[in-house]
Design an enzyme around this catalytic site. Structure first.
Site, PDB file in Angstrom:
ATOM      1  CG  HIS A  67      -0.577   0.099   2.520  1.00 29.03           C
ATOM      2  ND1 HIS A  67      -0.296   1.297   3.122  1.00 29.03           N
ATOM      3  CD2 HIS A  67      -0.365  -0.856   3.450  1.00 29.03           C
ATOM      4  CE1 HIS A  67       0.056   1.070   4.389  1.00 29.03           C
ATOM      5  NE2 HIS A  67       0.043  -0.222   4.613  1.00 29.03           N
ATOM      6  CG  ASP A  81       2.545   0.393   7.758  1.00 30.75           C
ATOM      7  OD1 ASP A  81       2.089  -0.098   6.718  1.00 30.75           O
ATOM      8  OD2 ASP A  81       1.843   0.596   8.766  1.00 30.75           O
ATOM      9  CD  GLU A 122      -3.596  -1.078   5.548  1.00 32.70           C
ATOM     10  OE1 GLU A 122      -3.929  -2.033   6.254  1.00 32.70           O
ATOM     11  OE2 GLU A 122      -3.016  -0.092   6.008  1.00 32.70           O
ATOM     12  CD  GLU A 123      -1.460   2.353   7.626  1.00 26.51           C
ATOM     13  OE1 GLU A 123      -2.235   2.025   8.534  1.00 26.51           O
ATOM     14  OE2 GLU A 123      -0.328   1.863   7.484  1.00 26.51           O
ATOM     15  CG  ASP A 178       0.635  -3.639   5.154  1.00 31.02           C
ATOM     16  OD1 ASP A 178       1.519  -2.828   5.519  1.00 31.02           O
ATOM     17  OD2 ASP A 178      -0.574  -3.493   5.426  1.00 31.02           O
ATOM     18  CG  HIS A 222       0.874   2.985  12.545  1.00 35.24           C
ATOM     19  ND1 HIS A 222      -0.441   2.630  12.821  1.00 35.24           N
ATOM     20  CD2 HIS A 222       1.181   2.388  11.378  1.00 35.24           C
ATOM     21  CE1 HIS A 222      -0.890   1.852  11.848  1.00 35.24           C
ATOM     22  NE2 HIS A 222       0.082   1.686  10.970  1.00 35.24           N
TER      23      HIS A 222
HETATM   24 ZN   LIG Z   1       0.508  -1.139   6.378  1.00 30.48          ZN
END
Ligand SMILES: [Zn+2]
Length: 499
Positions: free
Chosen positions: A316, A328, A362-363, A390, A462
């Site tokens: 993603h 990510d 995606e997030e 991912d 994140h």
């Molecule tokens: Zn991800």
């Protein structure tokens, strides 16, 4: 991985994304870590059956070996992720950087000679604002001082007034405790969910189990607190390192400001709250702007014999905004891109179409995979397999697979090719092994996720520290090799995997 879903049955597991149903969360921790595990597949060095040999004749195995060798000495993926992270930067859905990333990836894939389409997706556009907090009242407070709290707003959080809001903090450890306190003790308060991430599980190779246990509070906690009248909700950051870094992520819309405090600050608040009243001044001023038109990037290397049959290789393209989205999931996108780059460089044309997808959003809602499902579900019977990466860029151990056990068994010759660098484990899962390929998996498409060593993934996930330096070039090359070898194998084996 994370988000709300109306379906009562779908369980998509994602690292950055969760799917909620009703009031209860089921987190799809990746099945690599689930107990009890299905029986592992026999490994590659065992004798091969006639079906395996027929599906992977000697010339195809030679091609797979040459793809592996090329990928293990290719820096294409690293150059791409360097551009995505350092030149473009964070790629939150709806942001100018997400748009630039779509244009960049599409241009790069066109340059490789692929047939590239931008497929429209309406995405949310949430923008971080000020985020500060101080404890203004607590036991033993020195006169004229306050204690700074380090935090970040969660995706979708609403705003406090510009000057902030001040309220007493109530610390809870689980949903039962919240419920037993009830509306009377929660109304008007700031609730802190202090669920501790199980670092020993993560260190022991069960990082996604630990994530799943903790992330349900990030996903559903703010809404549960709001339902009892809380004025704001905080969660202990869902992560495995102690660098006083907040970890953002998706949270189900709660209608109140919601943030993640660092693990250290959660401990501080919890300790002080055992000694008496704790009062906080909290300022979070994110904004939800109108939805934006964005795109999934879809790039086909057409199959020579069955162009209508598709193997998806994907990651993603959107990321959170605190870091630059290296692990990510810039890494996932670029290893999928490199699968096509290697085949073009070696002049290898798969029998079936290899489709590179850079997923959007995606997030922060999953609208990219939803749009793809809406537009392409009629062709899912011809999607012969789908792969998503991912879960970072660390050394690949093999694949999570959700498929017919007979299908997984047929892949044994491919594992033989991957064995030299250790990417030959196959872990059957009961969950879709990637958020963006979940709908395909639910529709019966054989689904695979690259299974990376996850022991440090949640240190940075994140956070502001998800940056290029966390990617080890040699490990990224291994991921690219795993994606390219498996993608080409699935696209060129004699008969598609049985469903
Ligand atoms: Zn991800």
């Amino acid at each position: 991985m994370t988000r709300a879903h109306s379906s009562s049955r779908t369980i998509a597991a994602k690292v950055c994304f969760i799917i909620v149903f009703g009031t209860f969360w089921q987190t799809a921790a990746r099945a690599q870590n689930q107990q009890p595990k299905p029986a592992p597949l026999p490994f590659a060095n065992e004798p091969q059956s006639p079906a395996q040999l027929e599906n992977f004749p000697a010339h195809l195995l030679e091609e797979l070996s040459s793809i592996k060798a090329a990928a293990l000495s290719d820096d294409y993926a690293y150059r791409q992720v360097a551009h995505l992270t350092e030149n473009i930067g964070p790629r939150c859905s709806g942001s100018p950087q997400a748009k630039a990333a779509v244009d960049y990836v599409a241009a790069e894939l066109r340059q490789l000679g692929l047939d590239v389409q931008l497929e429209e997706v309406k995405v949310p556009h949430w923008v971080r604002g000020a985020e500060t907090a101080e404890l203004t009242e607590y036991a033993g407070q020195a006169a004229g001082t306050a204690q700074k709290i380090v935090l970040a707003a969660l995706g979708g959080s609403t705003s406090t007034p510009a000057e902030g809001t001040t309220a007493d903090v109530v610390v809870v450890h689980n949903f039962g405790e919240l419920k037993s306190l009830g509306r009377e003790k929660i109304t008007g308060k700031i609730v802190l969910f202090n669920e501790i991430f199980d670092k020993q599980k993560a260190a022991g190779g069960m990082a996604f189990i630990a994530y799943g246990e903790a992330v349900r509070y990030r996903g559903a906690g703010p809404k549960a607190a709001a339902d009892l009248g809380a004025v704001a909700a905080l969660v202990r950051s869902v992560g495995s390192a102690d660098f006083r870094l907040p970890h953002t992520g998706f949270s189900a819309p709660a209608g109140i400001p919601a943030g993640a405090v660092t693990a250290e600050d959660a401990d501080l608040i919890a300790d002080l709250s055992l000694q008496g009243k704790v009062r906080m001044h909290l300022t979070l001023t994110p904004q939800k702007l109108p939805d934006v038109t964005s795109y999934n990037v879809i790039a086909d290397l057409k199959g020579s014999e069955h162009p209508e049959q598709v193997v998806v290789v994907s990651g993603h393209l959107d990321s959170w905004d605190l870091g630059t989205g290296a692990i990510d999931d810039g890494a996932g996108v670029v290893v999928a891109m490199e699968a096509a780059e290697i085949l073009q460089k070696l002049h290898l044309r798969p029998k079936r179409t290899l489709r590179v997808i850079a997923w959007m959003d995606e997030e922060n809602g999953g609208s990219g995979s939803q749009a793809y499902t809406k537009d392409h579900s009629a062709q899912f019977p011809n999607h012969v397999a789908a792969i998503e990466s991912d879960a970072g860029a660390a050394h690949p151990l093999g694949f999570d697979v959700r498929m017919n056990p007979h299908a997984a068994e047929l892949l044994r010759p491919v594992l033989g090719v991957l064995e030299s660098f250790g990417a030959n484990a196959v872990e059957p899962t009961s969950y879709p092994p990637g958020a963006d390929i979940a709908a395909m998996s639910e529709a019966g498409v054989p689904a695979l996720g690259i299974l990376q060593d996850g022991r440090t993934y949640f240190h940075y996930h994140h956070t502001a520290a998800d940056t290029l330096d966390k990617i080890v070039p040699a490990e990224l090359r291994e991921n690219a090799a795993a994606m390219a070898v498996m993608g080409y194998a699935l696209a060129s084996m004699k008969v598609p995997l049985p469903r």
